[in-house]
Design a protein around this motif. Structure first.
Motif, PDB file in Angstrom:
ATOM      1  N   PHE A  69       0.824  -1.203   0.000  1.00  0.00           N
ATOM      2  CA  PHE A  69       0.000   0.000   0.000  1.00  0.00           C
ATOM      3  C   PHE A  69       0.863   1.259   0.000  1.00  0.00           C
ATOM      4  O   PHE A  69       1.947   1.296   0.570  1.00  0.00           O
ATOM      5  CB  PHE A  69      -0.927   0.018   1.225  1.00  0.00           C
ATOM      6  N   SER A  70       0.321   2.296  -0.623  1.00  0.00           N
ATOM      7  CA  SER A  70       0.978   3.592  -0.705  1.00  0.00           C
ATOM      8  C   SER A  70       0.587   4.469   0.481  1.00  0.00           C
ATOM      9  O   SER A  70      -0.527   4.361   0.997  1.00  0.00           O
ATOM     10  CB  SER A  70       0.572   4.284  -2.008  1.00  0.00           C
ATOM     11  N   TYR A  71       1.504   5.359   0.899  1.00  0.00           N
ATOM     12  CA  TYR A  71       1.180   6.329   1.950  1.00  0.00           C
ATOM     13  C   TYR A  71       0.855   7.699   1.349  1.00  0.00           C
ATOM     14  O   TYR A  71       0.864   8.713   2.034  1.00  0.00           O
ATOM     15  CB  TYR A  71       2.320   6.438   2.968  1.00  0.00           C
ATOM     16  N   ARG A  72       0.526   7.717   0.073  1.00  0.00           N
ATOM     17  CA  ARG A  72       0.292   8.968  -0.640  1.00  0.00           C
ATOM     18  C   ARG A  72      -0.795   9.836   0.003  1.00  0.00           C
ATOM     19  O   ARG A  72      -0.645  11.050   0.132  1.00  0.00           O
ATOM     20  CB  ARG A  72      -0.090   8.666  -2.098  1.00  0.00           C
ATOM     21  N   LYS A  73      -1.904   9.230   0.417  1.00  0.00           N
ATOM     22  CA  LYS A  73      -2.993  10.022   0.997  1.00  0.00           C
ATOM     23  C   LYS A  73      -2.561  10.671   2.308  1.00  0.00           C
ATOM     24  O   LYS A  73      -2.897  11.831   2.584  1.00  0.00           O
ATOM     25  CB  LYS A  73      -4.233   9.163   1.218  1.00  0.00           C
ATOM     26  N   ALA A  74      -1.820   9.940   3.135  1.00  0.00           N
ATOM     27  CA  ALA A  74      -1.318  10.502   4.392  1.00  0.00           C
ATOM     28  C   ALA A  74      -0.380  11.669   4.119  1.00  0.00           C
ATOM     29  O   ALA A  74      -0.393  12.683   4.833  1.00  0.00           O
ATOM     30  CB  ALA A  74      -0.611   9.430   5.214  1.00  0.00           C
ATOM     31  N   ARG A  75       0.418  11.559   3.076  1.00  0.00           N
ATOM     32  CA  ARG A  75       1.315  12.656   2.706  1.00  0.00           C
ATOM     33  C   ARG A  75       0.516  13.880   2.253  1.00  0.00           C
ATOM     34  O   ARG A  75       0.797  15.009   2.666  1.00  0.00           O
ATOM     35  CB  ARG A  75       2.243  12.195   1.580  1.00  0.00           C
ATOM     36  N   ASN A  76      -0.506  13.640   1.465  1.00  0.00           N
ATOM     37  CA  ASN A  76      -1.296  14.751   0.933  1.00  0.00           C
ATOM     38  C   ASN A  76      -2.158  15.420   1.996  1.00  0.00           C
ATOM     39  O   ASN A  76      -2.301  16.652   2.012  1.00  0.00           O
ATOM     40  CB  ASN A  76      -2.193  14.267  -0.207  1.00  0.00           C
ATOM     41  N   ASP A  77      -2.756  14.621   2.899  1.00  0.00           N
ATOM     42  CA  ASP A  77      -3.721  15.167   3.851  1.00  0.00           C
ATOM     43  C   ASP A  77      -3.084  15.745   5.113  1.00  0.00           C
ATOM     44  O   ASP A  77      -3.576  16.741   5.652  1.00  0.00           O
ATOM     45  CB  ASP A  77      -4.738  14.091   4.247  1.00  0.00           C
ATOM     46  N   PHE A  78      -2.014  15.124   5.607  1.00  0.00           N
ATOM     47  CA  PHE A  78      -1.418  15.701   6.829  1.00  0.00           C
ATOM     48  C   PHE A  78       0.102  15.745   6.798  1.00  0.00           C
ATOM     49  O   PHE A  78       0.760  15.876   7.835  1.00  0.00           O
ATOM     50  CB  PHE A  78      -1.935  15.001   8.095  1.00  0.00           C
TER      51      PHE A  78
END
Length: 340
Positions: A296-305
């Motif tokens: 899984f990617s951590y892209r959303k966590a990077r973008n959101d917080f």
């Protein structure tokens, strides 16, 4: 029992050592009075406490009392004590892999997946996470609002990891050669303990920021880092090959045979239940978990917080390898005394 809690606590504590006063209270998450006392005078809860059980060693009732009911009681304590911010340490196992072993490659929070795991630990973490996310927006006693989010961690490795020690013991007993319990092609992306701890710190800061909070409230996030994708067995080897350890080239038996062998052990365990409690060293869930590609990617966590791993793979590998090296003499003595 609370290995994840202590590992995360230690990693996070190192960040603030010498800057922040830390008060430690030891108690039972099922104790309402203790929870009320622990929640006095604070503004944010990072809930990492849980029983981790991949073999079925823990009775289901206890697993539910701690992981599910304990989480609900802690949420209720936050409401009573007017704690606005709540972060839950979830796990990749609430997603899967499912019993069919359907793979995921570089998935994200929008990836559709049929998750039908009946394994108690995965179920308990899923129910606990649901409770946390549904509690977002709940009105506090003073009229404020509870804001929550959950971080779904990949398999956590690093200094203090009890699973690494368990595999190390088996390696030492096997003449310094790691047992291959997962196929080389069963790629996963473990996360270093320092990075998952850092993700909690960054999520906490964002949850307390009015502008950022609106994006992450009631959301779950996959947390990984830049550890190369590899199988669980190959991770053990990569962390210790500089110590001269090896790894077996293949599974002890074909995967299908291993799966049905585990089923046979489960049947034996069931038949013996009225007379003796026998817990097999493997089960179908564990075989599937260890042999399914699941990244899984951590892209959303990077973008959101703004989550960005604090430690590189090389730093994580070096720190973890040094810790394992320091444990080798102690584990050899332990295994020798156990055999005597």
């Amino acid at each position: 029992m609370l290995a994840r809690s202590f590992a995360l606590f230690s990693a996070a504590l190192a960040e603030f050592q010498g800057k922040t006063e830390v008060k430690i209270l030891e108690g039972d998450i099922r104790d309402v009075t203790f929870l009320h006392r622990a929640c006095q005078g604070i503004s944010l809860v990072i809930h990492t406490a849980s029983i981790i059980d991949t073999l079925g060693l823990v009775e289901k009732q206890l697993l539910w009392e701690v992981n599910v009911t304990g989480t609900q009681l802690l949420l209720e304590a936050c409401v009573r004590c007017n704690i606005q911010h709540f972060i839950y340490t979830s796990t990749i196992e609430v997603t899967g892999p499912n019993c069919k072993g359907d793979p995921i490659f570089n998935g994200d929070e929008d990836t559709a997946y049929e998750s039908v795991s009946k394994f108690p630990y995965a179920q308990s973490k899923r129910l606990a996470e649901d409770s946390v996310l549904k509690a977002d927006g709940q009105v506090l006693k003073d009229g404020g609002t509870l804001m929550t989010c959950a971080l779904r961690s990949m398999y956590i490795f690093g200094e203090g990891c009890p699973f690494l020690l368990g595999h190390l013991d088996k390696c030492l007993l096997n003449r310094n050669v790691y047992l291959r319990f997962s196929r080389k092609e069963a790629l996963v992306n473990p996360v270093y303990v320092g990075n998952i701890a850092w993700a909690h710190v960054q999520a906490a800061r964002a949850l307390q920021d009015p502008q950022k909070a609106k994006h992450i409230r009631g959301q779950f996030y996959y947390i990984s880092d830049d550890t190369p994708h590899m199988s669980y067995a190959d991770l053990n080897y990569e962390l210790t090959r500089d110590l001269g350890f090896g790894i077996e080239p293949q599974l002890p038996m074909p995967l299908t045979v291993l799966y049905y062998f585990s089923l046979l052990l489960e049947i034996v365990s069931f038949l013996l239940r009225p007379f003796v409690r026998y817990i097999p060293s493997t089960n179908r869930h564990l075989v599937t978990l260890l042999n399914t590609p699941f990244t899984f990617s951590y892209r959303k966590a990077r973008n959101d917080f703004g989550y960005v791993p604090r430690y590189t793979w090389e730093e994580a590998k070096q720190s973890t390898g040094q810790w394992i090296a320091s444990m080798v003499p102690q584990r050899r003595l332990y295994l020798k005394s156990k055999a005597a």
